[in-house]
Motif scaffolding. Structure first.
Motif, mmCIF file in Angstrom:
data_model
loop_
_atom_site.group_PDB
_atom_site.id
_atom_site.type_symbol
_atom_site.label_atom_id
_atom_site.label_comp_id
_atom_site.label_asym_id
_atom_site.label_seq_id
_atom_site.Cartn_x
_atom_site.Cartn_y
_atom_site.Cartn_z
ATOM 1 N N ASP A 108 0.822 -1.206 0.000
ATOM 2 C CA ASP A 108 0.000 0.000 0.000
ATOM 3 C C ASP A 108 0.860 1.261 0.000
ATOM 4 N N ALA A 109 2.124 1.127 0.436
ATOM 5 C CA ALA A 109 3.034 2.272 0.471
ATOM 6 C C ALA A 109 3.938 2.325 -0.750
ATOM 7 N N SER A 110 3.877 1.303 -1.609
ATOM 8 C CA SER A 110 4.763 1.230 -2.773
ATOM 9 C C SER A 110 4.179 2.005 -3.950
ATOM 10 N N CYS A 111 5.065 2.477 -4.801
ATOM 11 C CA CYS A 111 4.661 3.162 -6.032
ATOM 12 C C CYS A 111 5.229 2.402 -7.221
ATOM 13 N N VAL A 112 4.370 2.049 -8.166
ATOM 14 C CA VAL A 112 4.832 1.382 -9.382
ATOM 15 C C VAL A 112 5.553 2.413 -10.244
ATOM 16 N N LEU A 113 6.798 2.099 -10.601
ATOM 17 C CA LEU A 113 7.592 2.988 -11.441
ATOM 18 C C LEU A 113 7.503 2.612 -12.915
ATOM 19 N N LEU A 114 7.399 1.313 -13.193
ATOM 20 C CA LEU A 114 7.303 0.847 -14.572
ATOM 21 C C LEU A 114 6.586 -0.492 -14.585
ATOM 22 N N ASP A 115 5.573 -0.600 -15.433
ATOM 23 C CA ASP A 115 4.750 -1.802 -15.489
ATOM 24 C C ASP A 115 4.806 -2.379 -16.915
ATOM 25 N N HIS A 116 4.378 -3.625 -17.028
ATOM 26 C CA HIS A 116 4.339 -4.288 -18.335
ATOM 27 C C HIS A 116 5.701 -4.231 -19.041
#
Length: 272
Positions: A108-116
């Motif tokens: 819940d505290a993490s931020c996605v920087l790059l997906d797929h």
């Protein structure tokens, strides 16, 4: 078994190599699939299936050097080249990179920087020979935050295991907290982010939208385009990675350039 006979004496000669490998296979169930290489991983295992970091989740302790001092790597906002690697090939299994909270791996505290991040289907690494592992080199963007102990989290949903759901017309599977039943994880050792004068604390930072110039279609089954526009929804997604510097070829140059830092060419020379 007849007295005086050993197991090896009754096993056909053709099966002896497999029999001799069996203890190694049985004792190594968690050394498979993917892990960080640079920044270095908390665990050398490539088979962590409990997210986001396996048994090292929320372990932000530092390793002392030869003098007993606890040192932490400092990185700065902006482009950062990173490297991860795959030890067992899984066709079309994509990756996701997230930034942890300060001192916490709570998703819940993490931020996605790059997906797929698409899979490289070119290679067939050997689990027991690390020199054959498939490297992935990519440049991500670190937000302008101050973080005393942050980490990068790698997730690798096994979309090769979801049958027709992973095809270009399939429903896909979701992660985290979703329907992808097999996902491999790795987390880096903690590092400090030293922001500039406009930086906010990591705890006050609001996750930004994913990069707008990242492709939303990758190559799916039989070369058919597959939609990769929905964060956290995965199918079999592949693309071409360079055999020279292991960067992704079908993206803007910013994602392939050597941004320096600990995983840039100069930084790697100092480490290895």
């Amino acid at each position: 078994m007849t007295p005086g006979l050993s197991l090896l004496s009754i096993v056909p000669a053709a099966l002896l190599p497999l029999l001799l490998l069996l203890p190694q296979i049985l004792l190594s169930p968690c050394r498979a699939h993917s892990r960080w290489k640079c920044p270095p991983p908390r665990s050398p295992s490539t088979g962590i299936k409990t997210g986001p970091c396996g048994s090292e989740t929320n372990d932000f302790s530092l390793s002392p050097n030869d003098n007993g001092d606890e040192l932490i790597t400092e990185i700065y906002p902006g482009p950062l080249r990173v490297i991860f690697e795959e030890s067992i090939h899984h066709t079309g299994a994509p990756f996701r990179i997230s930034l942890s909270g300060d001192g916490t791996d709570d998703l819940d505290a993490s931020c996605v920087l790059l997906d797929h991040i698409p899979h490289n289907d070119c290679c067939r690494p050997s689990l027991y020979d690390e020199s054959t592992y498939t490297p992935y080199v990519i440049t991500i963007n670190i937000p302008n935050v101050n973080c005393e102990r942050c980490s990068l989290q790698l997730a690798n949903p096994m979309t090769d295991k979801i049958g027709g759901d992973g095809s270009p017309t399939g429903i896909g599977c979701t992660d985290p907290f979703g329907t992808c039943f097999s996902v491999y994880h790795s987390c880096t050792r903690p590092f400090r982010i030293v922001g500039n004068g406009e930086a906010v604390s990591r705890s006050d930072y609001q996750c930004e939208r994913l990069p707008g110039n990242w492709p939303e279609v990758w190559e799916g089954d039989n070369g058919v385009g597959v939609d990769a526009s929905v964060p956290g929804l995965y199918r079999r997604e592949s693309s071409i990675w360079s055999v020279v510097d292991f960067t992704l070829t079908a993206v803007p140059g910013d994602y392939a350039k050597d941004a320096g830092g600990i995983c840039g060419d100069e930084g790697l020379k100092q480490q290895y």
